[in-house]
Design an enzyme around this catalytic site. Structure first.
Site, mmCIF file in Angstrom:
data_model
loop_
_atom_site.group_PDB
_atom_site.id
_atom_site.type_symbol
_atom_site.label_atom_id
_atom_site.label_comp_id
_atom_site.label_asym_id
_atom_site.label_seq_id
_atom_site.Cartn_x
_atom_site.Cartn_y
_atom_site.Cartn_z
ATOM 1 N N GLY A 33 0.836 -1.208 0.000
ATOM 2 C CA GLY A 33 0.000 0.000 0.000
ATOM 3 C C GLY A 33 0.866 1.251 0.000
ATOM 4 O O GLY A 33 0.666 2.172 -0.814
ATOM 5 N N HIS A 34 1.857 1.278 0.894
ATOM 6 C CA HIS A 34 2.778 2.422 0.940
ATOM 7 C C HIS A 34 3.524 2.559 -0.400
ATOM 8 O O HIS A 34 3.683 3.665 -0.925
ATOM 9 C CB HIS A 34 3.818 2.226 2.042
ATOM 10 C CG HIS A 34 3.267 2.200 3.434
ATOM 11 N ND1 HIS A 34 3.320 1.087 4.229
ATOM 12 C CD2 HIS A 34 2.656 3.164 4.181
ATOM 13 C CE1 HIS A 34 2.782 1.353 5.421
ATOM 14 N NE2 HIS A 34 2.363 2.614 5.415
ATOM 15 N N ASP A 89 -7.567 4.696 4.411
ATOM 16 C CA ASP A 89 -7.913 5.594 5.512
ATOM 17 C C ASP A 89 -8.765 6.722 4.926
ATOM 18 O O ASP A 89 -8.342 7.875 4.857
ATOM 19 C CB ASP A 89 -6.641 6.131 6.169
ATOM 20 C CG ASP A 89 -5.782 5.015 6.716
ATOM 21 O OD1 ASP A 89 -6.069 4.532 7.813
ATOM 22 O OD2 ASP A 89 -4.823 4.596 6.019
ATOM 23 N N ARG A 113 -0.598 -2.759 10.781
ATOM 24 C CA ARG A 113 -1.089 -3.425 11.993
ATOM 25 C C ARG A 113 -1.470 -4.888 11.765
ATOM 26 O O ARG A 113 -1.681 -5.608 12.735
ATOM 27 C CB ARG A 113 -2.307 -2.664 12.559
ATOM 28 C CG ARG A 113 -1.931 -1.329 13.190
ATOM 29 C CD ARG A 113 -3.096 -0.729 13.969
ATOM 30 N NE ARG A 113 -2.689 0.414 14.769
ATOM 31 C CZ ARG A 113 -2.859 1.694 14.416
ATOM 32 N NH1 ARG A 113 -3.439 1.988 13.268
ATOM 33 N NH2 ARG A 113 -2.458 2.670 15.206
HETATM 34 P P1 AMP Z 1 0.334 4.613 7.617
HETATM 35 O O1 AMP Z 1 1.798 4.342 7.558
HETATM 36 O O2 AMP Z 1 -0.492 3.411 7.981
HETATM 37 O O3 AMP Z 1 -0.020 5.840 8.398
HETATM 38 O O4 AMP Z 1 -0.109 4.924 6.124
HETATM 39 C C1 AMP Z 1 0.550 5.875 5.348
HETATM 40 C C2 AMP Z 1 -0.240 6.129 4.092
HETATM 41 O O5 AMP Z 1 -0.404 4.893 3.395
HETATM 42 C C3 AMP Z 1 -1.650 6.654 4.380
HETATM 43 O O6 AMP Z 1 -1.984 7.639 3.415
HETATM 44 C C4 AMP Z 1 -2.490 5.424 4.245
HETATM 45 O O7 AMP Z 1 -3.831 5.697 3.870
HETATM 46 C C5 AMP Z 1 -1.772 4.694 3.132
HETATM 47 N N1 AMP Z 1 -2.110 3.261 3.178
HETATM 48 C C6 AMP Z 1 -2.070 2.443 4.243
HETATM 49 N N2 AMP Z 1 -2.505 1.210 3.916
HETATM 50 C C7 AMP Z 1 -2.845 1.273 2.605
HETATM 51 C C8 AMP Z 1 -3.372 0.329 1.667
HETATM 52 N N3 AMP Z 1 -3.640 -0.926 2.001
HETATM 53 N N4 AMP Z 1 -3.595 0.746 0.397
HETATM 54 C C9 AMP Z 1 -3.335 2.033 0.037
HETATM 55 N N5 AMP Z 1 -2.836 2.958 0.856
HETATM 56 C C10 AMP Z 1 -2.592 2.590 2.124
#
Ligand code: AMP
Length: 275
Positions: free
Chosen positions: A27-28, A141, A178
């Site tokens: 995703g990142h 999110d 997570r």
């Molecule tokens: P985080 O590190 O979880 O705060 O996420 C950082 C960025 O990655 C945020 O903009 C999230 O929405 C995005 N993100 C997290 N998980 C996913 C996913 N499965 N698909 C797309 N973007 C994601």
């Protein structure tokens, strides 16, 4: 970071910012790839932001692996990895926050009332330090993405906010840092979030307009296994997050479910058939 940004912009190049809390997954990486296509210089920030965690949440336990993250960022041709320290970003006497009146009280804001103030504040700070032309957020999110868009508009931030689609595991589980908390058994139970959403999407596409019926089916899809409890499940307006009473236009279905101690969120846009 500030002087690097100044140099980049003085040379006429544009910056894309991807804010993250690290522990990268696909995703990142998808956000980084999008950034590569949208600007000349890609900055990825890694900061586990203490102000968006409440007491008793998983701030300390949040997974961290900066070495692996650095390698992954390098393999995605990220230009700059920005990893600030909490004591630099929140010096003694820090007392200024960015708060949204309504959007931040809905969905996740109900059980995490201070969360989005922490998010809006850290994102504002990152915007001010990095000065990107465009910033990329994941629709996994969804509420966060909406809040950042609203904040940028309301506060006249000259930054384009781009949303990227949710990246899922092959079986449908939305990728999340997570997910590593889940045991094998919990991982199987966690799939019910996606199954509930998929079932709802199917029912709405087949013409069901009844919100209660959709929610009832989705609650049944989650079931009642030990270890699993629904925090919220709503059908709401994709722009205001206000709950809807009928499905006569595209609606957002969003849910948060606790599997063991792990709180998972997911969402999907449900589109009724064209008449
Ligand atoms: P985080 O590190 O979880 O705060 O996420 C950082 C960025 O990655 C945020 O903009 C999230 O929405 C995005 N993100 C997290 N998980 C996913 C996913 N499965 N698909 C797309 N973007 C994601």
């Amino acid at each position: 970071m500030r002087s690097l940004s100044r140099r980049i912009r003085a040379s006429g190049a544009s910056i894309a910012l991807v804010p993250t809390m690290g522990f990268f997954h696909e995703g990142h990486l998808s956000l980084m790839r999008l950034g590569r296509n949208l600007a000349d210089h890609v900055v990825v920030s890694i900061f586990v932001n203490p102000t968006q965690f409440a007491a008793g949440e998983d701030f300390e336990a949040y997974p961290r692996n900066p070495e692996r993250d650095s390698e992954l960022a390098r393999s995605e041709n990220v230009d700059t990895l920005f990893m600030p320290q909490a004591k630099e970003l929140y010096p003694p006497g820090f007392e200024s926050y960015v708060r949204l009146d309504n959007l931040s009280t809905r969905l996740c804001g109900r059980s995490r009332p201070t969360h989005f103030t922490g998010v809006a504040t850290i994102v504002t700070k990152l915007f001010n330090i990095v000065r990107p032309r465009v910033a990329i957020f994941g629709q996994k999110d969804y509420q966060q993405w909406l809040i950042i868009r609203r904040m940028a508009r309301d506060l006249d931030m000259d930054i384009e906010i781009v949303g990227a689609p949710t990246v899922r595991e092959p079986d449908g589980l939305a990728m999340s840092s997570r997910n590593c908390y889940l045991t094998k058994k919990q991982r199987i139970k966690a799939l019910s979030l996606f199954q509930a959403l998929k079932g709802a999407r199917h029912s709405v596409a087949a013409g069901t307009k009844d919100v209660d019926r959709i929610l009832h089916e989705a609650v049944r899809a989650i079931g009642n296994p030990s270890d699993v409890s629904i925090d919220y499940m709503v059908l709401c307006d994709p722009d205001t997050l206000e709950e809807v009473t009928a499905i006569d236009r595209p609606v957002l279905m969003a849910l948060a479910v606790k599997v063991g101690k792990t709180r998972l969120i997911d969402n999907m846009l449900l589109t009724p058939p064209a008449n």
